[in-house]
Design a protein around this motif. Sequence first.
Motif, mmCIF file in Angstrom:
data_model
loop_
_atom_site.group_PDB
_atom_site.id
_atom_site.type_symbol
_atom_site.label_atom_id
_atom_site.label_comp_id
_atom_site.label_asym_id
_atom_site.label_seq_id
_atom_site.Cartn_x
_atom_site.Cartn_y
_atom_site.Cartn_z
ATOM 1 N N ILE A 39 -35.402 4.201 -31.347
ATOM 2 C CA ILE A 39 -36.790 3.913 -31.740
ATOM 3 C C ILE A 39 -37.159 4.563 -33.081
ATOM 4 C CG2 ILE A 39 -39.201 4.352 -31.096
ATOM 5 C CD1 ILE A 39 -38.261 3.877 -28.122
ATOM 6 N N ARG A 67 -36.155 2.264 -36.197
ATOM 7 C CA ARG A 67 -36.333 0.815 -36.144
ATOM 8 C C ARG A 67 -36.434 0.205 -37.537
ATOM 9 N NH1 ARG A 67 -40.605 -0.964 -32.316
ATOM 10 N NH2 ARG A 67 -40.292 -2.928 -33.407
ATOM 11 N N ASN A 111 -37.851 -2.308 -27.445
ATOM 12 C CA ASN A 111 -38.465 -1.029 -27.822
ATOM 13 C C ASN A 111 -38.238 -0.669 -29.280
ATOM 14 O OD1 ASN A 111 -39.393 -0.111 -25.175
ATOM 15 N ND2 ASN A 111 -37.224 0.022 -24.653
ATOM 16 N N TRP A 112 -37.207 -1.250 -29.898
ATOM 17 C CA TRP A 112 -36.847 -0.764 -31.232
ATOM 18 C C TRP A 112 -36.545 -1.864 -32.229
ATOM 19 C CZ3 TRP A 112 -31.857 -2.239 -32.329
ATOM 20 C CH2 TRP A 112 -31.044 -2.522 -31.229
#
Lengths: 199, 200
Positions: free
Chosen positions: A59, A62, A85-86
């Motif tokens: 994360i 990213r 999530n990323w």
Amino acid sequence: MARIAALDGGTYYHHRTLYEPRYRDFFDGVIYTRDIADARFEDYDVLIVSCRTDPSVLIPHRAKFERFLDAGKTLVIMGSTGPGNWLSGVDWHYTPTNFWWWKEGGTLGLHLVSPDHPLFSHITLADATWHHHGHFIVPDGATSLIDVGDLGSVLYEDRVTSAGTKIVTSLDPMYHHGSHFMPATTRFLDGFLPWLRGL
Amino acid sequence: MGICLFLNPIKGAGDDLPDVSGYATNIAQIDHYDLVDTDLAPYAALMLPAHLDQRFFGTMTGKVEDFLDGGGTLVFNGHVAWPMLPEFNTFVPLERSSLENLTIHRLCDHPVFDGVDPDHLTFRRGVAGFYARGCNPPPQGAIALHGVGPDHLPCDWVYDRPKGGRILMHAGNDLWMYAGSTDTTARIVPQLCNWAAGLN
């Protein structure tokens, strides 16, 4: 030949897959996940986010993954890495894992969507069949290679949501090959890695 | 009662990793990488998951040895691949994964496995191979608890360190994957936490 790097989360199964002789020559670089901040992604054409890499270590980086794609490179996102999530543009849906379908009279429900895709001159559907960890809703214009039932894709190629290419899967062969478990996962990597090399 | 500290790896990739919450009363949990800042003095046992970042854990050998020297218990799951502790040796896989080779044999009774049928370790819903597919070779003086295959590769062992502390080694998936199971393996988590806390 594409220059390939893969992320190493420090787990035993990444060690077996990335460092042992069977596949070692496919990787021009191995990047420990806690060293991502200093890693030179630009040295590679293909970056593999290895199966079950902890999303919490991805994360913070990213923007670096997005820049890699912006440069026209290929990002390979393997199973159980929580890519929503990323990374933008990935719509993953978790489902409980069915380890026992072949023992209990059921079916996993995988089927080829793009049988003429070049990957399938390297692997068969049987080589991709052990279980899967959820499925993806494929972005408009992207190409699913393998679907599960009518739920969505377990392996797709996306050349539309970025300047680069995302190869996204909910299959986790690096984990199971690395665990000496489920022989189909080794057959999958035997074909998948040479295909990546040829991109 | 002593507290068992579980490390939780891999956050946000689905909920298929085992959760011991509710299956023992003497547990605490932290995120995997928070171990570096965690004082281990309050804990009786450190419980390591098979998804451990062994490269990270290998940077804390001194801290872990201090914990063991002070009488702590370390429970390890998985295959040893990176340098971590002098008692750990690199995983040795079975040469072939036939059913005969995947059969789990009890070699020595132990409180963690009291009442656990070895057949329930060999087969999980009829599938063999989940429990162990090789061993992390034990140090001299360790006691083998379970062996896998006809050669009884010691997939589980316990070791009382001469300098203090104990190590329970399991060369397979997390022992706590059996939390809440419907056969005799359900006994493992509470018995493991009791033993690790020093109750046996």
